[in-house]
Design a protein around this motif. Structure first.
Motif, PDB file in Angstrom:
ATOM      1  N   PRO A 168      38.389  29.928  23.846  1.00  0.00           N
ATOM      2  CA  PRO A 168      39.123  31.172  24.128  1.00  0.00           C
ATOM      3  C   PRO A 168      38.930  32.250  23.073  1.00  0.00           C
ATOM      4  CG  PRO A 168      40.627  29.427  23.427  1.00  0.00           C
ATOM      5  CD  PRO A 168      39.301  28.781  23.637  1.00  0.00           C
ATOM      6  N   ARG A 169      38.406  31.874  21.902  1.00  0.00           N
ATOM      7  CA  ARG A 169      38.136  32.861  20.853  1.00  0.00           C
ATOM      8  C   ARG A 169      36.627  32.982  20.579  1.00  0.00           C
ATOM      9  NH1 ARG A 169      42.509  34.826  18.462  1.00  0.00           N
ATOM     10  NH2 ARG A 169      44.505  33.761  18.755  1.00  0.00           N
ATOM     11  N   LEU A 170      35.871  32.936  21.626  1.00  0.00           N
ATOM     12  CA  LEU A 170      34.419  33.045  21.518  1.00  0.00           C
ATOM     13  C   LEU A 170      34.016  34.399  20.922  1.00  0.00           C
ATOM     14  CD1 LEU A 170      31.602  31.834  22.277  1.00  0.00           C
ATOM     15  CD2 LEU A 170      31.834  33.024  24.469  1.00  0.00           C
ATOM     16  N   ASP A 171      33.067  34.354  19.979  1.00  0.00           N
ATOM     17  CA  ASP A 171      32.581  35.584  19.344  1.00  0.00           C
ATOM     18  C   ASP A 171      31.204  36.005  19.833  1.00  0.00           C
ATOM     19  OD1 ASP A 171      34.718  36.166  17.339  1.00  0.00           O
ATOM     20  OD2 ASP A 171      34.177  34.162  16.639  1.00  0.00           O
ATOM     21  N   VAL A 172      30.294  35.053  20.010  1.00  0.00           N
ATOM     22  CA  VAL A 172      28.926  35.398  20.392  1.00  0.00           C
ATOM     23  C   VAL A 172      28.379  34.336  21.337  1.00  0.00           C
ATOM     24  CG1 VAL A 172      28.013  34.307  18.289  1.00  0.00           C
ATOM     25  CG2 VAL A 172      26.603  35.939  19.542  1.00  0.00           C
ATOM     26  N   ARG A 188      28.853  39.810  32.737  1.00  0.00           N
ATOM     27  CA  ARG A 188      29.844  40.517  33.562  1.00  0.00           C
ATOM     28  C   ARG A 188      31.225  39.872  33.414  1.00  0.00           C
ATOM     29  NH1 ARG A 188      25.289  41.564  37.194  1.00  0.00           N
ATOM     30  NH2 ARG A 188      25.279  43.797  37.688  1.00  0.00           N
ATOM     31  N   TYR A 189      31.253  38.560  33.382  1.00  0.00           N
ATOM     32  CA  TYR A 189      32.537  37.870  33.253  1.00  0.00           C
ATOM     33  C   TYR A 189      33.220  38.235  31.936  1.00  0.00           C
ATOM     34  CZ  TYR A 189      36.020  34.181  32.875  1.00  0.00           C
ATOM     35  OH  TYR A 189      37.202  33.492  32.723  1.00  0.00           O
ATOM     36  N   PHE A 190      32.471  38.149  30.846  1.00  0.00           N
ATOM     37  CA  PHE A 190      33.100  38.414  29.551  1.00  0.00           C
ATOM     38  C   PHE A 190      33.411  39.892  29.358  1.00  0.00           C
ATOM     39  CE2 PHE A 190      31.289  34.185  28.544  1.00  0.00           C
ATOM     40  CZ  PHE A 190      32.476  33.580  28.167  1.00  0.00           C
ATOM     41  N   ARG A 191      32.695  40.781  30.033  1.00  0.00           N
ATOM     42  CA  ARG A 191      33.076  42.200  30.003  1.00  0.00           C
ATOM     43  C   ARG A 191      34.429  42.378  30.689  1.00  0.00           C
ATOM     44  NH1 ARG A 191      29.977  46.976  30.170  1.00  0.00           N
ATOM     45  NH2 ARG A 191      28.551  45.829  28.777  1.00  0.00           N
ATOM     46  N   GLU A 192      34.632  41.733  31.816  1.00  0.00           N
ATOM     47  CA  GLU A 192      35.912  41.828  32.517  1.00  0.00           C
ATOM     48  C   GLU A 192      37.022  41.079  31.779  1.00  0.00           C
ATOM     49  OE1 GLU A 192      35.931  40.945  36.645  1.00  0.00           O
ATOM     50  OE2 GLU A 192      34.219  42.246  37.106  1.00  0.00           O
ATOM     51  N   TRP A 193      36.634  40.061  31.011  1.00  0.00           N
ATOM     52  CA  TRP A 193      37.592  39.265  30.238  1.00  0.00           C
ATOM     53  C   TRP A 193      38.254  40.104  29.152  1.00  0.00           C
ATOM     54  CZ3 TRP A 193      36.569  35.024  26.124  1.00  0.00           C
ATOM     55  CH2 TRP A 193      37.569  34.043  26.167  1.00  0.00           C
ATOM     56  N   ARG A 194      37.609  41.221  28.813  1.00  0.00           N
ATOM     57  CA  ARG A 194      38.134  42.185  27.838  1.00  0.00           C
ATOM     58  C   ARG A 194      38.323  41.572  26.451  1.00  0.00           C
ATOM     59  NH1 ARG A 194      39.052  46.720  30.546  1.00  0.00           N
ATOM     60  NH2 ARG A 194      39.517  46.599  32.769  1.00  0.00           N
ATOM     61  N   ARG A 195      37.399  40.677  26.114  1.00  0.00           N
ATOM     62  CA  ARG A 195      37.325  40.208  24.728  1.00  0.00           C
ATOM     63  C   ARG A 195      35.985  40.655  24.162  1.00  0.00           C
ATOM     64  NH1 ARG A 195      39.446  37.230  21.216  1.00  0.00           N
ATOM     65  NH2 ARG A 195      37.423  36.519  20.517  1.00  0.00           N
ATOM     66  N   PRO A 196      35.929  40.998  22.871  1.00  0.00           N
ATOM     67  CA  PRO A 196      34.666  41.501  22.305  1.00  0.00           C
ATOM     68  C   PRO A 196      33.652  40.379  22.051  1.00  0.00           C
ATOM     69  CG  PRO A 196      36.344  41.384  20.596  1.00  0.00           C
ATOM     70  CD  PRO A 196      37.032  41.023  21.889  1.00  0.00           C
ATOM     71  N   VAL A 197      33.188  39.750  23.123  1.00  0.00           N
ATOM     72  CA  VAL A 197      32.169  38.713  22.995  1.00  0.00           C
ATOM     73  C   VAL A 197      30.798  39.389  22.919  1.00  0.00           C
ATOM     74  CG1 VAL A 197      31.093  36.712  24.069  1.00  0.00           C
ATOM     75  CG2 VAL A 197      33.567  37.058  24.266  1.00  0.00           C
TER      76      VAL A 197
END
Length: 340
Positions: A168-172, A188-197
Motif C-alpha cells: 500500500p506504500r509502493l514508491d516505484v 493507469r491504475y496507479f494514476r487513478e489510485w492517486r498515490r505518487p507511484v
C-alpha cells in the motif's frame, strides 16, 4: 485448496520474491509464471477471448489467429484447447523451441516467419501474414494484442490491484514493455489510485518502442520493432533500456541463487537494480514484475553454445563475473548483503 475445471481458472497472483539478498537492494519481484500458461500473458489472453465472445466476434466456427513471440501464443493455445477453438500462432525464428513445441502439444498450429521487417525485426512480417490470412477467410478472428484494449484492462483489473494490496506504500514500479499492455494497465491504475507511484518502463536496447535506432534483439518477450499502439507515454515517468548482455548476466545471477527466470524478467530486474543503485533507495519500496519463469529459455539464455555464438565466450566467463560469483558465495556464508 483451489479446485478448478478449466486451466485458465487458476493464477497465483500474490507471490513476491525479496531480491535484496541477491542484489543488495530492497526490491520485490512479482512472480507471474505460476499458472498453466506459465506467464503473465494468461491474463491478457483470457480478457481478450472473453471480450470477443461477449461481442459475438468469436464463434464456435472461428479460427483464432495471433502474432506472438511466444508467451501469449501459449496462453491462447491453452484457452483454445479448453474452449474448443482452433488457434494459429504466427511467430518468428526467435521463438524458443520449447515454446513452439508446447503450443503444438496443446493442439495449435504454429507458423514461423523468417524475413525481417524494415526495422530489422520480425513484427512487421508477422502482422502482414496475419492480415493476409484474415483477408483470405472471414473465419479467422485476430484478437490483435497490440491494439486490443482488453490487453491493458486485464492488468488494470488484476495485476495492479494485486500489487497495491500487498504494498500500500509502493514508491516505484518497474514494468517491462512489449505490447505495453501490462505497463498501461498498471500505470493507469496507479494514476487513478492517486498515490505518487513512480512508473519506470523497461525496454530492450535495439527496440524502438520509445523511439531510437533499431538494433539486433535475440531474446523474445520485451521490445518492439514499432511503437506500441497501446502506449501512452504521459503515464510513464522514466524509461530504462537494457543491453541483452546485462539481461543474461542478471538471469544467471538469480539462477545461482536458485531462482530460474526468463529473459524478460532478467531485463526488468537488471533495469531495476541499475536504477536503484543510481538513486537514493533508503526507505523506498520498489516492485518489479516478472512475466514468466526460465524453463522455456533453457535452450537459449541458459545454453552455453547459444550464448557464445551470439555474445562471445567471455559473457559469463570474465574475471568480473567469476569474482561476483565468489563474492556472492562469501556473502551467503557470512550473512552479508551487497550491491552488485
Amino acid at each position: 485448496m483451489p479446485v478448478i475445471s478449466t486451466p485458465h481458472a487458476f493464477n497465483e497472483g500474490s507471490l513476491f520474491v525479496d531480491l535484496e539478498p541477491v542484489f543488495g537492494h530492497r526490491l520485490y519481484l512479482k512472480c507471474e509464471g505460476f499458472n498453466f500458461a506459465g506467464s503473465i500473458k494468461l491474463k491478457a489472453a483470457n480478457e481478450m477471448v472473453e471480450s470477443a465472445e461477449r461481442d459475438g466476434s468469436l464463434t464456435p466456427d472461428s479460427i483464432l489467429v495471433e502474432s506472438s513471440s511466444g508467451n501469449l501464443g501459449v496462453a491462447l493455445s491453452m484457452i483454445a484447447a479448453s474452449k474448443g477453438y482452433r488457434f494459429l500462432c504466427v511467430t518468428d525464428s526467435r521463438c524458443n523451441l520449447s515454446t513452439k513445441l508446447l503450443m503444438e502439444a496443446l493442439g495449435s498450429h504454429v507458423h514461423v516467419v523468417t524475413d525481417l521487417d524494415a526495422n530489422g525485426g520480425f513484427l512487421g512480417t508477422r502482422l502482414e501474414y496475419v492480415r493476409a490470412l484474415c483477408a483470405s477467410d472471414d473465419r479467422y478472428v485476430w484478437l490483435s494484442q497490440y491494439t486490443n484494449a482488453g490487453n491493458w484492462r486485464a492488468h488494470f483489473r488484476t495485476t495492479a490491484p494485486e500489487i497495491a494490496s500487498q504494498f500500500p506504500r509502493l514508491d516505484v514500479l518497474f514494468v517491462g514493455t512489449g505490447t505495453a499492455g501490462t505497463l498501461m494497465g498498471c500505470a493507469r491504475y496507479f494514476r487513478e489510485w492517486r498515490r505518487p507511484v513512480r512508473i519506470v518502463a523497461v525496454d530492450s536496447m535495439g527496440s524502438v518502442a520509445f523511439g531510437g535506432t533499431p538494433g539486433r534483439r535475440m531474446i523474445p518477450g520485451l521490445g518492439m520493432s514499432m511503437r506500441p499502439p497501446l502506449l501512452d507515454e504521459s503515464y510513464v515517468d522514466e524509461v530504462v533500456r537494457v543491453e541483452e548482455a546485462d539481461t543474461i548476466r542478471t538471469c544467471h545471477r538469480m539462477a545461482r541463487r536458485g531462482f530460474l527466470f526468463g529473459g524478460s524478467t532478467g531485463t526488468v530486474v537488471s533495469a531495476a537494480t541499475d536504477w536503484l543503485s543510481r538513486h537514493g533507495t533508503r526507505g523506498l519500496t520498489a516492485v518489479a514484475i516478472a512475466p514468466d519463469l526460465g524453463e522455456r529459455y533453457l535452450d537459449t539464455i541458459y545454453q552455453t553454445n547459444w550464448l557464445q555464438d551470439l555474445y562471445g565466450e567471455n559473457l559469463l566467463g570474465s574475471a568480473e563475473v567469476d569474482n561476483a560469483w565468489q563474492e556472492d558465495s562469501a556473502s551467503r556464508g557470512q550473512g552479508n548483503r551487497r550491491s552488485p
